[in-house]
Design a protein around this motif. Structure first.
Motif, PDB file in Angstrom:
ATOM      1  N   ASP A   1       0.824  -1.201   0.000  1.00 40.61           N
ATOM      2  CA  ASP A   1       0.000   0.000   0.000  1.00 40.61           C
ATOM      3  C   ASP A   1       0.864   1.259   0.000  1.00 40.61           C
ATOM      4  O   ASP A   1       2.075   1.199  -0.268  1.00 40.61           O
ATOM      5  CB  ASP A   1      -0.994  -0.026   1.159  1.00 40.61           C
ATOM      6  N   ASP A   2       0.239   2.401   0.318  1.00 44.96           N
ATOM      7  CA  ASP A   2       0.945   3.688   0.272  1.00 44.96           C
ATOM      8  C   ASP A   2       2.182   3.692   1.157  1.00 44.96           C
ATOM      9  O   ASP A   2       3.218   4.263   0.804  1.00 44.96           O
ATOM     10  CB  ASP A   2       0.006   4.814   0.720  1.00 44.96           C
ATOM     11  N   ARG A   3       2.078   3.059   2.325  1.00 49.48           N
ATOM     12  CA  ARG A   3       3.203   3.074   3.256  1.00 49.48           C
ATOM     13  C   ARG A   3       4.406   2.334   2.692  1.00 49.48           C
ATOM     14  O   ARG A   3       5.551   2.757   2.872  1.00 49.48           O
ATOM     15  CB  ARG A   3       2.763   2.478   4.595  1.00 49.48           C
ATOM     16  N   ALA A   4       4.156   1.243   1.986  1.00 52.20           N
ATOM     17  CA  ALA A   4       5.254   0.503   1.362  1.00 52.20           C
ATOM     18  C   ALA A   4       5.888   1.318   0.241  1.00 52.20           C
ATOM     19  O   ALA A   4       7.117   1.322   0.070  1.00 52.20           O
ATOM     20  CB  ALA A   4       4.745  -0.834   0.821  1.00 52.20           C
TER      21      ALA A   4
ATOM     22  N   ALA B   1      -1.715   6.081  -3.881  1.00 56.49           N
ATOM     23  CA  ALA B   1      -1.567   5.321  -5.129  1.00 56.49           C
ATOM     24  C   ALA B   1      -2.578   5.790  -6.169  1.00 56.49           C
ATOM     25  O   ALA B   1      -2.240   5.993  -7.341  1.00 56.49           O
ATOM     26  CB  ALA B   1      -1.728   3.827  -4.855  1.00 56.49           C
ATOM     27  N   ARG B   2      -3.825   5.976  -5.739  1.00 60.84           N
ATOM     28  CA  ARG B   2      -4.855   6.439  -6.683  1.00 60.84           C
ATOM     29  C   ARG B   2      -4.524   7.837  -7.195  1.00 60.84           C
ATOM     30  O   ARG B   2      -4.681   8.120  -8.389  1.00 60.84           O
ATOM     31  CB  ARG B   2      -6.224   6.440  -5.992  1.00 60.84           C
ATOM     32  N   SER B   3      -4.076   8.714  -6.305  1.00 61.38           N
ATOM     33  CA  SER B   3      -3.794  10.092  -6.722  1.00 61.38           C
ATOM     34  C   SER B   3      -2.634  10.166  -7.708  1.00 61.38           C
ATOM     35  O   SER B   3      -2.562  11.085  -8.530  1.00 61.38           O
ATOM     36  CB  SER B   3      -3.495  10.961  -5.495  1.00 61.38           C
ATOM     37  N   LEU B   4      -1.728   9.195  -7.649  1.00 57.06           N
ATOM     38  CA  LEU B   4      -0.594   9.164  -8.573  1.00 57.06           C
ATOM     39  C   LEU B   4      -0.954   8.540  -9.922  1.00 57.06           C
ATOM     40  O   LEU B   4      -0.148   8.573 -10.845  1.00 57.06           O
ATOM     41  CB  LEU B   4       0.572   8.388  -7.945  1.00 57.06           C
ATOM     42  N   GLY B   5      -2.149   7.962 -10.033  1.00 54.18           N
ATOM     43  CA  GLY B   5      -2.576   7.374 -11.292  1.00 54.18           C
ATOM     44  C   GLY B   5      -2.325   5.890 -11.415  1.00 54.18           C
ATOM     45  O   GLY B   5      -2.409   5.333 -12.525  1.00 54.18           O
ATOM     46  N   LEU B   6      -2.026   5.210 -10.313  1.00 53.28           N
ATOM     47  CA  LEU B   6      -1.787   3.772 -10.352  1.00 53.28           C
ATOM     48  C   LEU B   6      -3.117   3.023 -10.344  1.00 53.28           C
ATOM     49  O   LEU B   6      -4.008   3.349  -9.562  1.00 53.28           O
ATOM     50  CB  LEU B   6      -0.960   3.331  -9.141  1.00 53.28           C
TER      51      LEU B   6
ATOM     52  N   CYS C   1      17.060   4.539 -10.371  1.00 54.99           N
ATOM     53  CA  CYS C   1      16.177   3.401 -10.122  1.00 54.99           C
ATOM     54  C   CYS C   1      14.721   3.851 -10.168  1.00 54.99           C
ATOM     55  O   CYS C   1      14.274   4.584  -9.276  1.00 54.99           O
ATOM     56  CB  CYS C   1      16.503   2.753  -8.773  1.00 54.99           C
ATOM     57  N   ALA C   2      13.983   3.397 -11.176  1.00 51.21           N
ATOM     58  CA  ALA C   2      12.555   3.673 -11.244  1.00 51.21           C
ATOM     59  C   ALA C   2      11.795   2.575 -10.510  1.00 51.21           C
ATOM     60  O   ALA C   2      12.183   1.409 -10.529  1.00 51.21           O
ATOM     61  CB  ALA C   2      12.098   3.748 -12.693  1.00 51.21           C
ATOM     62  N   LEU C   3      10.717   2.957  -9.846  1.00 49.74           N
ATOM     63  CA  LEU C   3       9.909   2.010  -9.090  1.00 49.74           C
ATOM     64  C   LEU C   3       8.666   1.611  -9.875  1.00 49.74           C
ATOM     65  O   LEU C   3       8.102   2.406 -10.639  1.00 49.74           O
ATOM     66  CB  LEU C   3       9.472   2.619  -7.763  1.00 49.74           C
ATOM     67  N   SER C   4       8.247   0.366  -9.653  1.00 49.41           N
ATOM     68  CA  SER C   4       6.950  -0.096 -10.128  1.00 49.41           C
ATOM     69  C   SER C   4       6.174  -0.573  -8.911  1.00 49.41           C
ATOM     70  O   SER C   4       6.755  -1.117  -7.971  1.00 49.41           O
ATOM     71  CB  SER C   4       7.113  -1.233 -11.133  1.00 49.41           C
ATOM     72  N   VAL C   5       4.861  -0.349  -8.916  1.00 47.05           N
ATOM     73  CA  VAL C   5       4.044  -0.652  -7.744  1.00 47.05           C
ATOM     74  C   VAL C   5       2.750  -1.333  -8.162  1.00 47.05           C
ATOM     75  O   VAL C   5       2.095  -0.904  -9.121  1.00 47.05           O
ATOM     76  CB  VAL C   5       3.714   0.632  -6.948  1.00 47.05           C
ATOM     77  N   VAL C   6       2.398  -2.388  -7.432  1.00 48.40           N
ATOM     78  CA  VAL C   6       1.064  -2.988  -7.517  1.00 48.40           C
ATOM     79  C   VAL C   6       0.375  -2.660  -6.194  1.00 48.40           C
ATOM     80  O   VAL C   6       0.720  -3.232  -5.163  1.00 48.40           O
ATOM     81  CB  VAL C   6       1.129  -4.509  -7.727  1.00 48.40           C
TER      82      VAL C   6
ATOM     83  N   VAL D   1      10.865  12.377   2.917  1.00 50.86           N
ATOM     84  CA  VAL D   1      10.314  12.601   1.590  1.00 50.86           C
ATOM     85  C   VAL D   1       8.790  12.616   1.645  1.00 50.86           C
ATOM     86  O   VAL D   1       8.172  11.973   2.494  1.00 50.86           O
ATOM     87  CB  VAL D   1      10.792  11.535   0.589  1.00 50.86           C
ATOM     88  N   VAL D   2       8.194  13.364   0.720  1.00 52.35           N
ATOM     89  CA  VAL D   2       6.740  13.431   0.584  1.00 52.35           C
ATOM     90  C   VAL D   2       6.409  13.277  -0.892  1.00 52.35           C
ATOM     91  O   VAL D   2       6.896  14.039  -1.729  1.00 52.35           O
ATOM     92  CB  VAL D   2       6.171  14.765   1.105  1.00 52.35           C
ATOM     93  N   LEU D   3       5.565  12.290  -1.208  1.00 52.14           N
ATOM     94  CA  LEU D   3       5.196  12.047  -2.597  1.00 52.14           C
ATOM     95  C   LEU D   3       3.901  12.753  -2.967  1.00 52.14           C
ATOM     96  O   LEU D   3       3.743  13.210  -4.095  1.00 52.14           O
ATOM     97  CB  LEU D   3       5.023  10.538  -2.838  1.00 52.14           C
ATOM     98  N   GLY D   4       2.958  12.801  -2.029  1.00 53.28           N
ATOM     99  CA  GLY D   4       1.644  13.342  -2.338  1.00 53.28           C
ATOM    100  C   GLY D   4       1.382  14.707  -1.759  1.00 53.28           C
ATOM    101  O   GLY D   4       1.326  15.700  -2.482  1.00 53.28           O
ATOM    102  N   ALA D   5       1.217  14.803  -0.444  1.00 48.65           N
ATOM    103  CA  ALA D   5       0.862  16.088   0.167  1.00 48.65           C
ATOM    104  C   ALA D   5       1.270  16.130   1.626  1.00 48.65           C
ATOM    105  O   ALA D   5       1.323  15.111   2.304  1.00 48.65           O
ATOM    106  CB  ALA D   5      -0.647  16.333   0.055  1.00 48.65           C
ATOM    107  N   VAL D   6       1.557  17.351   2.079  1.00 47.93           N
ATOM    108  CA  VAL D   6       1.735  17.656   3.496  1.00 47.93           C
ATOM    109  C   VAL D   6       0.485  18.400   3.944  1.00 47.93           C
ATOM    110  O   VAL D   6       0.071  19.366   3.295  1.00 47.93           O
ATOM    111  CB  VAL D   6       2.969  18.541   3.747  1.00 47.93           C
ATOM    112  N   VAL D   7      -0.126  17.943   5.029  1.00 50.62           N
ATOM    113  CA  VAL D   7      -1.314  18.607   5.560  1.00 50.62           C
ATOM    114  C   VAL D   7      -1.087  18.903   7.033  1.00 50.62           C
ATOM    115  O   VAL D   7      -0.772  18.003   7.815  1.00 50.62           O
ATOM    116  CB  VAL D   7      -2.575  17.730   5.397  1.00 50.62           C
ATOM    117  N   ILE D   8      -1.220  20.174   7.397  1.00 45.67           N
ATOM    118  CA  ILE D   8      -1.198  20.576   8.805  1.00 45.67           C
ATOM    119  C   ILE D   8      -2.641  20.876   9.172  1.00 45.67           C
ATOM    120  O   ILE D   8      -3.203  21.893   8.759  1.00 45.67           O
ATOM    121  CB  ILE D   8      -0.313  21.810   9.026  1.00 45.67           C
TER     122      ILE D   8
END
Length: 298
Positions: A71-74, A105-110, A91-96, A139-146
């Motif tokens: 999932d997202d945490r992995a 994952a959904r927000s990134l288009g996976l 190194c490019a990543l692939s994710v299932v 690192v942050v891939l999607g968003a930081v929310v305070i």
């Protein structure tokens, strides 16, 4: 999101199956593994049982292309590991996506279906994406929310503010206050702040904070105005999208774009992707343009 960089081809795969995926949906894991094994020339499957083993497997991938089933945490864990090893460029990543937390994952288009996601790994293309890196090398891939303060945090700050010189009996002419009395007063204030007024919503929605938000060194909002929430997301072209919602409901959100975002003020917590961090007094996020590669459907 950057343009397509390189095409992914069925080759040597290192399939790393996160424990949370195995526990959450073993059938989807099995389907994805079968599709990947049938479509790649060589596939090595690893089932790490701990974050340390996960890191060791990824570090020893050799020439194999890493595929994370989880999932997202992995996903965030894998990107963070490659970032710390300074290997994100190569190194490019692939994710299932499989598991309980899949919003990123959904927000990134996976794709979130096992077959579609595995086919995207085999037939998709690598796209370079922007990344937020904070001043502690996170690192942050999607968003930081305070988010807004919780009722308990708000009560704690009111208590701290009320126990300055007056609470210590230091004000001119003020009688000294015994420690046991301060403790009782503190308890009463905390209970009163946490108890909702008649007809009001239960605590937990939070209250305003006093934070300074700076974008590329320019103050977007200062400590003189109460903040409802702050959101920072990696946008495009190496710029972050920043939105500050003032505490007042009738005040429009403040928005800006920049490469560096600093939030400071009273101690605050923040959510970066699926992880809650803090409390901290200050944090700076910097955009790294096209810093990491992700295989997405072509």
């Amino acid at each position: 999101m950057a343009e397509v960089a390189t095409s992914a081809t069925p080759d040597q795969l290192l399939v790393v199956i996160d424990p949370s995926a195995r526990r959450a949906d073993g059938e989807s894991v099995r389907i994805a593994k079968d599709v990947l094994s049938g479509g790649a020339a060589h596939t090595k499957v690893c089932l790490p049982d701990s974050p340390e083993e996960f890191a060791r497997v990824l570090r020893r991938r050799g020439a194999r292309r890493p595929v994370v089933i989880g999932d997202d945490r992995a996903l965030v864990r894998a990107v963070a590991l490659l970032h710390r090893q300074r290997e994100l460029d190569a190194c490019a990543l692939s994710v299932v996506p499989v598991g309980p937390v899949l919003g990123l994952a959904r927000s990134l288009g996976l794709p979130t279906g096992a077959v579609a996601a595995a086919r995207a790994v085999l037939d998709g293309a690598v796209r370079r994406l922007d990344l937020l890196v904070d001043d502690s090398d996170g690192v942050v891939l999607g968003a930081v929310v305070i988010p807004p303060l919780t009722a308990r945090e708000a009560a704690g700050r009111e208590e701290a503010a009320g126990e300055g010189p007056r609470g210590a009996g230091a004000e001119s002419g003020a009688a000294p206050v015994h420690p046991w009395l301060r403790t009782c007063q503190s308890l009463v204030r905390t209970l009163a702040a946490a108890r909702p007024a008649r007809g009001a919503a239960a605590p937990g929605g939070g209250g305003p904070a006093r934070l300074r938000v700076e974008v590329d060194g320019v103050t977007l909002i200062g400590l003189d105005r109460a903040v409802g929430s702050v959101t920072v997301t990696p946008g495009s072209g190496g710029l972050a999208e920043v939105e500050v919602r003032p505490a007042s409901a009738d005040t429009s959100p403040l928005r800006a774009r920049g490469r560096t975002v600093t939030v400071s003020g009273a101690h605050f917590r923040y959510r970066a992707d699926a992880v809650v961090s803090g409390p901290v007094r200050t944090r700076t996020w910097t955009v790294r343009e096209a810093a990491w590669g992700l295989t997405l459907p072509g």
